[in-house]
Design a protein around this motif. Structure first.
Motif, PDB file in Angstrom:
ATOM      1  N   VAL A   1     -36.792 -38.244  30.854  1.00 20.59           N
ATOM      2  CA  VAL A   1     -36.037 -37.045  31.256  1.00 20.59           C
ATOM      3  C   VAL A   1     -34.713 -37.445  31.906  1.00 20.59           C
ATOM      4  N   ASN A   2     -34.780 -38.460  32.773  1.00 20.58           N
ATOM      5  CA  ASN A   2     -33.549 -38.896  33.434  1.00 20.58           C
ATOM      6  C   ASN A   2     -32.525 -39.411  32.429  1.00 20.58           C
ATOM      7  N   ARG A   3     -33.012 -40.148  31.436  1.00 23.26           N
ATOM      8  CA  ARG A   3     -32.086 -40.677  30.428  1.00 23.26           C
ATOM      9  C   ARG A   3     -31.463 -39.530  29.611  1.00 23.26           C
ATOM     10  N   ILE A   4     -32.312 -38.559  29.254  1.00 17.69           N
ATOM     11  CA  ILE A   4     -31.798 -37.427  28.462  1.00 17.69           C
ATOM     12  C   ILE A   4     -30.789 -36.629  29.284  1.00 17.69           C
ATOM     13  N   ASN A   5     -31.155 -36.358  30.535  1.00 17.51           N
ATOM     14  CA  ASN A   5     -30.259 -35.564  31.367  1.00 17.51           C
ATOM     15  C   ASN A   5     -29.096 -36.383  31.886  1.00 17.51           C
ATOM     16  N   GLY A   6     -29.267 -37.695  31.863  1.00 15.86           N
ATOM     17  CA  GLY A   6     -28.180 -38.576  32.316  1.00 15.86           C
ATOM     18  C   GLY A   6     -26.908 -38.315  31.564  1.00 15.86           C
ATOM     19  N   ALA A   7     -27.063 -38.111  30.254  1.00 18.07           N
ATOM     20  CA  ALA A   7     -25.874 -37.882  29.432  1.00 18.07           C
ATOM     21  C   ALA A   7     -25.185 -36.606  29.875  1.00 18.07           C
ATOM     22  N   SER A   8     -26.021 -35.542  30.097  1.00 15.84           N
ATOM     23  CA  SER A   8     -25.394 -34.294  30.512  1.00 15.84           C
ATOM     24  C   SER A   8     -24.892 -34.380  31.949  1.00 15.84           C
ATOM     25  N   ASP A   9     -25.583 -35.210  32.770  1.00 18.42           N
ATOM     26  CA  ASP A   9     -25.097 -35.398  34.142  1.00 18.42           C
ATOM     27  C   ASP A   9     -23.660 -35.910  34.124  1.00 18.42           C
ATOM     28  N   GLN A  10     -23.436 -36.872  33.264  1.00 19.40           N
ATOM     29  CA  GLN A  10     -22.109 -37.482  33.218  1.00 19.40           C
ATOM     30  C   GLN A  10     -21.055 -36.451  32.828  1.00 19.40           C
ATOM     31  N   ILE A  11     -21.445 -35.565  31.896  1.00 26.58           N
ATOM     32  CA  ILE A  11     -20.512 -34.514  31.495  1.00 26.58           C
ATOM     33  C   ILE A  11     -20.216 -33.614  32.686  1.00 26.58           C
ATOM     34  N   VAL A  12     -21.299 -33.230  33.399  1.00 29.59           N
ATOM     35  CA  VAL A  12     -21.137 -32.338  34.549  1.00 29.59           C
ATOM     36  C   VAL A  12     -20.242 -32.987  35.597  1.00 29.59           C
ATOM     37  N   VAL A  13     -20.489 -34.277  35.850  1.00 26.10           N
ATOM     38  CA  VAL A  13     -19.747 -34.940  36.913  1.00 26.10           C
ATOM     39  C   VAL A  13     -18.275 -35.104  36.532  1.00 26.10           C
ATOM     40  N   LYS A  14     -18.025 -35.418  35.279  1.00 24.00           N
ATOM     41  CA  LYS A  14     -16.629 -35.531  34.853  1.00 24.00           C
ATOM     42  C   LYS A  14     -15.941 -34.169  34.973  1.00 24.00           C
TER      43      LYS A  14
END
Lengths: 249, 188
Positions: A75-88
């Motif tokens: 889950v962390n890996r899957i959401n990691g990608a979207s996390d990066q988008i959110v943070v950028k």
């Protein structure tokens, strides 16, 4: 026989496919074969034939319960990608919060469409952000951004678009538990552009187990019942962000 | 595969995963992860490594669910193949093969008493209606065992040669002969 012709021979195709499936084809030969398989439908079909034929061998394979942490890591890996988008996106939102509301809307659209090409604002690196929630109103406009840093358990809240709040009222931030849906207060929110406060250990625990953060309108001083009113002005998924260094403060 | 792996259910879950439905991925994980982890364990023989492989496989399922086609393979076949291939990659990257050879007593039993005592014997004897089982049983023992060591336990040709103390060319001949006869028996 030249490679391309060799691979047209059904016997060769079958021999290669069976060796690939049972796993005796290794290393560079395996990599080469996978490339051929992607463009040669006959070979791909033979591979699928062998895979299907060998599948009954797994009927008796003993099930082994995965470690609990494996699903979390997925889950962390899957959401990691979207996390990066959110943070950028977040770093861009902070830049744009100085602009007008209309410009923020434009920035959101531009940011979402082109964040990959957007050069982030270079400022001094700050401690890493551990959680972020981009809070949206009912119209799905981003109106607030909450970030949390483990260091000093620091909660920062940026209001991008000031909500309409009746007089004698205040905003209150809440954490909604992903485990049981319970809602616990994280305190009242000042109607300022940027506020920060240090959370208690208990409050940090609420963040760690939160699925969403919500902001409600309450009477001045905050909810006296310990539960939010029905008037919600913002809601956002509380996303864990790992190994990300804030560049925007 | 057990009846609980209803291919229609799994296919629908894969379709939802293709649309990036995380709940569907979680449901799929609950249904098939223990079995897939078992498949990986047979090859990597290490709990940490099998969980790593399981994680990589589910990320691959998340990314590639849109490419899955039921008319090409059944859902469990597709997922079992993914985890087997990732397990083989993991063996290579972790350079685990020598260690595994030392650990693996099960394979030794393949060569005793014509498969008796091996967990595979139960599988092969369990259902004679399965064509693969009949075809494997019809092969010469050495040919069959070389194929099973490779497919089920992830042995390379070199591994098999070392394990049974025969030249690698002998192993290649066994595999070639065994797979050729298997293909004919399976009707290909």
């Amino acid at each position: 026989m030249p490679g391309s012709l060799r691979y047209q021979n059904p016997e060769v195709q079958d021999r290669l496919a069976s060796n690939y499936v049972i796993g005796t084809m290794r290393g560079k030969a395996r990599d080469r074969f996978e490339k051929i398989m992607r463009v040669n439908q006959d070979i791909a079909r033979r591979v699928h034939f062998w895979e299907e034929k060998f599948q009954p061998l797994h009927k008796g394979t003993v099930e082994v319960a995965p470690k609990r942490s494996t699903w979390t890591r997925i889950v962390n890996r899957i959401n990691g990608a979207s996390d990066q988008i959110v943070v950028k996106l977040l770093s861009q939102l902070r830049f744009y919060r100085f602009l007008s509301a209309a410009a923020i809307s434009v920035a959101l659209v531009v940011g979402i469409l082109s964040f990959t090409n957007f050069s982030t604002i270079e400022t001094e690196a700050a401690p890493s952000i551990n959680y972020v929630a981009v809070m949206e109103n009912n119209q799905e406009d981003a109106v607030m951004v909450v970030t949390l840093k483990k260091t000093d358990r620091l909660l920062s809240l940026d209001i991008l678009k000031k909500p309409q709040v009746p007089q004698s009222s205040t905003l209150q931030l809440w954490a909604v538990s992903r485990e049981d849906g319970s809602i616990r207060s994280l305190g009242v929110v000042e109607l300022k552009g940027h506020t920060e406060r240090n959370l208690s250990k208990a409050e940090w625990g609420l963040i760690q187990s939160a699925e969403h953060l919500i902001v409600s309108v309450e009477k001045t001083g905050g909810s006296i019942t310990g539960t939010p009113s029905t008037l919600l002005v913002a809601k956002g998924l509380c996303v864990k962000v790992e190994d990300w260094q804030s560049r925007s403060g | 595969m057990k009846n609980s792996f209803d291919p229609d259910v799994l296919e629908k879950l894969l379709a939802r995963i293709a649309l990036k439905d995380q709940k569907a991925l979680e449901q799929l994980y609950r249904l098939v992860a223990p079995k897939l982890n078992g498949v990986a364990m047979m090859i990597v023989h290490d709990n940490d490594l099998s969980n790593d492989v399981l994680q990589e496989t589910f990320l691959q399922i998340w990314e590639k669910a849109g490419e899955y086609r039921r008319d090409v393979s059944e859902p469990m076949t597709w997922m079992s193949s993914l985890i087997r291939y990732r397990s083989l990659d993991k063996l290579k990257s972790e350079n685990r093969e020598q260690k595994r050879r030392e650990q693996h007593e099960e394979v030794q039993r393949l060569f005793q008493d014509n498969l008796r005592g091996s967990p595979l014997s139960d599988i092969l004897n369990s259902d004679n209606n399965v064509r693969l089982h009949r075809c494997l049983q019809a092969l010469e023992v050495l040919n069959r065992n070389a194929i099973l060591m490779a497919y089920y336990y992830g042995y390379s040709r070199e591994d098999i040669a070392i394990h049974i103390e025969k030249p690698i060319n002998t192993v290649k001949v066994w595999l070639k002969r065994g797979l050729g006869r298997l293909a004919k028996c399976l009707g290909h």
